[in-house]
Each structure stands twice: as structure tokens, then as C-alpha cells.
Design a protein around this motif. Structure first.
Motif, PDB file in Angstrom:
ATOM      1  N   PHE A  11      33.946  -6.548  -0.582  1.00 22.44           N
ATOM      2  CA  PHE A  11      33.025  -5.834  -1.465  1.00 22.44           C
ATOM      3  C   PHE A  11      32.182  -4.828  -0.668  1.00 22.44           C
ATOM      4  O   PHE A  11      31.958  -3.702  -1.125  1.00 22.44           O
ATOM      5  N   VAL A  44      32.140  -0.733  -1.314  1.00 25.69           N
ATOM      6  CA  VAL A  44      30.914   0.036  -1.574  1.00 25.69           C
ATOM      7  C   VAL A  44      30.789   1.168  -0.556  1.00 25.69           C
ATOM      8  O   VAL A  44      30.493   2.317  -0.912  1.00 25.69           O
ATOM      9  N   LEU A  78      33.052   1.404  -5.170  1.00 23.17           N
ATOM     10  CA  LEU A  78      32.192   0.625  -6.054  1.00 23.17           C
ATOM     11  C   LEU A  78      30.797   1.231  -6.052  1.00 23.17           C
ATOM     12  O   LEU A  78      30.393   1.888  -5.099  1.00 23.17           O
ATOM     13  N   ARG A  79      30.077   0.966  -7.094  1.00 26.53           N
ATOM     14  CA  ARG A  79      28.758   1.544  -7.309  1.00 26.53           C
ATOM     15  C   ARG A  79      27.792   1.194  -6.177  1.00 26.53           C
ATOM     16  O   ARG A  79      27.721   0.042  -5.723  1.00 26.53           O
ATOM     17  N   THR A 114      25.535  -2.281  -5.340  1.00 23.79           N
ATOM     18  CA  THR A 114      26.268  -3.535  -5.533  1.00 23.79           C
ATOM     19  C   THR A 114      25.891  -4.516  -4.427  1.00 23.79           C
ATOM     20  O   THR A 114      25.806  -4.134  -3.251  1.00 23.79           O
ATOM     21  N   ASP A 115      25.662  -5.763  -4.789  1.00 25.29           N
ATOM     22  CA  ASP A 115      25.322  -6.799  -3.812  1.00 25.29           C
ATOM     23  C   ASP A 115      26.611  -7.534  -3.424  1.00 25.29           C
ATOM     24  O   ASP A 115      27.092  -8.385  -4.173  1.00 25.29           O
ATOM     25  N   PRO A 116      27.221  -7.210  -2.280  1.00 22.68           N
ATOM     26  CA  PRO A 116      28.509  -7.813  -1.911  1.00 22.68           C
ATOM     27  C   PRO A 116      28.473  -9.336  -1.829  1.00 22.68           C
ATOM     28  O   PRO A 116      29.410 -10.008  -2.260  1.00 22.68           O
ATOM     29  N   GLU A 134      28.363 -10.849  -5.356  1.00 24.26           N
ATOM     30  CA  GLU A 134      29.663 -10.725  -6.022  1.00 24.26           C
ATOM     31  C   GLU A 134      30.658 -11.739  -5.461  1.00 24.26           C
ATOM     32  O   GLU A 134      31.421 -12.355  -6.214  1.00 24.26           O
ATOM     33  N   THR A 169      35.167  -7.257 -13.330  1.00 21.63           N
ATOM     34  CA  THR A 169      34.242  -6.990 -12.240  1.00 21.63           C
ATOM     35  C   THR A 169      34.384  -5.549 -11.734  1.00 21.63           C
ATOM     36  O   THR A 169      33.406  -4.847 -11.510  1.00 21.63           O
ATOM     37  N   ARG A 210      33.015  -3.204 -14.279  1.00 22.50           N
ATOM     38  CA  ARG A 210      31.543  -3.261 -14.290  1.00 22.50           C
ATOM     39  C   ARG A 210      30.956  -2.494 -13.115  1.00 22.50           C
ATOM     40  O   ARG A 210      29.888  -1.876 -13.251  1.00 22.50           O
ATOM     41  N   LEU A 211      31.628  -2.517 -11.985  1.00 21.76           N
ATOM     42  CA  LEU A 211      31.074  -1.903 -10.773  1.00 21.76           C
ATOM     43  C   LEU A 211      31.568  -0.472 -10.531  1.00 21.76           C
ATOM     44  O   LEU A 211      31.197   0.149  -9.526  1.00 21.76           O
ATOM     45  N   THR A 212      32.405   0.029 -11.433  1.00 23.29           N
ATOM     46  CA  THR A 212      32.882   1.420 -11.289  1.00 23.29           C
ATOM     47  C   THR A 212      32.583   2.290 -12.491  1.00 23.29           C
ATOM     48  O   THR A 212      32.442   3.492 -12.352  1.00 23.29           O
TER      49      THR A 212
END
Length: 202
Positions: A140, A144, A149-150, A153-155, A158, A193, A196-198
């Protein structure tokens, strides 16, 4: 004194004993399985088991080592692509779990039995979870950093949520008689997921 078995024959018998232990430990737990039960499962005497493993604990170590190899191989295959490629590959883990039912049963039973003790099994699961979370967190983090990914984002979060899904869906799969699909659940979770993150509208 009788000659020891040829190495190839002894190796085959040893693997048969480990196979039997995996099956029985997964059904009854380590504490609920005797050396005699393993011997009967293989079709040898108790002494035949103890010829290869001096104690039941030694047999447990061999089982954990086998489990470790299976897990690490699957994990490395899933994370080798790196970044977003690794995250997409995680979607296949549910299907791998379904295809390796005996290992999943063993992981559920042994992790529960040894949750609070100082044993080789407890140390294995502690190491396993640490490596698993670290590997997925890195996937993750890299996604990022690559801009896939956005930002924000908290790798670690996630990764933790994904591992929680694996544990939860596996338990449901066993308790509900495989009425749920681990393959479908994990694949859909990863797809959701990534969306949601893209997706800026998500």
C-alpha cells in the motif's frame, strides 16, 4: 541392532506422519491428538512415529515448519509484483485459502490453542502476522508513493483491515459449513478497496 531405513523410505514415512498430524491437529487440536492417534492414522506403531520424532512437540515443530513454507510461498507470490500490482494480487488469496483447507483449519485451531503461551506455535504466529502486515503495508505504501492510490491513504490501517477480513471470512467459512465464499469475498473486498482509494467520487 536392525539397520535404519533407507533415507528415501524414511523421508516418505516422515512426510506421511506430518500429513497425518496436519489432518488430526486441524480436526482435534494439538492437545486433543495423541501420538497413538497419529500412528493409527498412518498405519504404524507409536514407536514408528517416535522413530522420526522424539516427542509430540517435535512433531508439532515439523507441522509448523510445513505450514510456514506453504504460507510464505503464497505470500511471496502475492506480493512479488509490488505496489498496486501486489494489492490486486491479494484478491486471489481467498481462492488459495479455499484450495488449502487443511492448512486453514490448522491455522485456526493452533493459533487459538497457543494464543497466550510461550511456544514455538505462538512464536510462529507472532512472526507470521508481523511479516504479513509488513508486506501488505509496504504494498500500500508503494502504491501511494507511485501515485496509484490516493494521497493520505493509511497503508498500515489498510493492511490491518485486509488481514482482519482474511481471519474473519476464514472463521465464517468453517463455522457456516463453507456457505460463504472466501474466494469471492476477498476478491470483492480488494476490488472495492482499490475503487475507494482511486475514485475521487468514492
Amino acid at each position: 541392532m536392525a539397520d535404519r531405513q533407507p533415507a528415501s523410505r524414511a523421508s516418505v514415512r516422515r512426510e506421511q506422519i506430518v500429513d497425518a498430524a496436519i489432518d488430526l491437529f486441524g480436526q482435534r487440536g494439538f492437545r486433543g491428538t495423541s501420538v497413538a492417534a497419529v500412528a493409527q492414522h498412518v498405519g504404524v506403531t507409536d514407536a514408528g512415529v517416535l522413530y522420526h520424532f522424539r516427542t509430540k512437540d517435535d512433531l508439532l515443530v515439523a507441522v509448523v515448519e510445513r505450514l510456514s513454507h506453504a504460507h510464505w510461498d503464497a505470500m511471496q507470490a502475492g506480493l512479488s509484483a509490488g505496489g498496486l500490482g501486489s494489492i490486486r494480487a491479494l484478491g486471489a488469496w481467498g481462492a488459495w485459502m479455499e484450495a488449502n483447507r487443511e492448512y486453514q483449519a490448522l491455522m485456526v485451531v493452533l493459533s487459538a490453542e497457543h494464543l497466550n503461551d510461550d511456544s514455538v506455535v505462538n512464536r510462529y504466529f507472532t512472526k507470521r502476522y508481523g511479516a504479513l502486515l509488513s508486506g501488505i503495508t509496504e504494498a500500500f505504501r508503494r502504491a501511494v508513493a507511485d501515485g496509484d492510490l490516493r494521497a493520505g491513504t493509511d497503508p498500515q490501517l489498510e493492511a490491518s483491515q485486509f488481514v482482519a477480513l482474511l481471519d474473519g471470512i476464514r472463521l465464517q467459512w468453517f463455522l457456516l459449513g463453507e456457505a460463504v465464499s472466501m474466494a469471492e469475498a476477498v476478491e470483492r473486498y480488494i476490488d472495492a478497496t482499490i475503487t475507494r482509494l482511486t475514485d475521487p467520487e468514492a
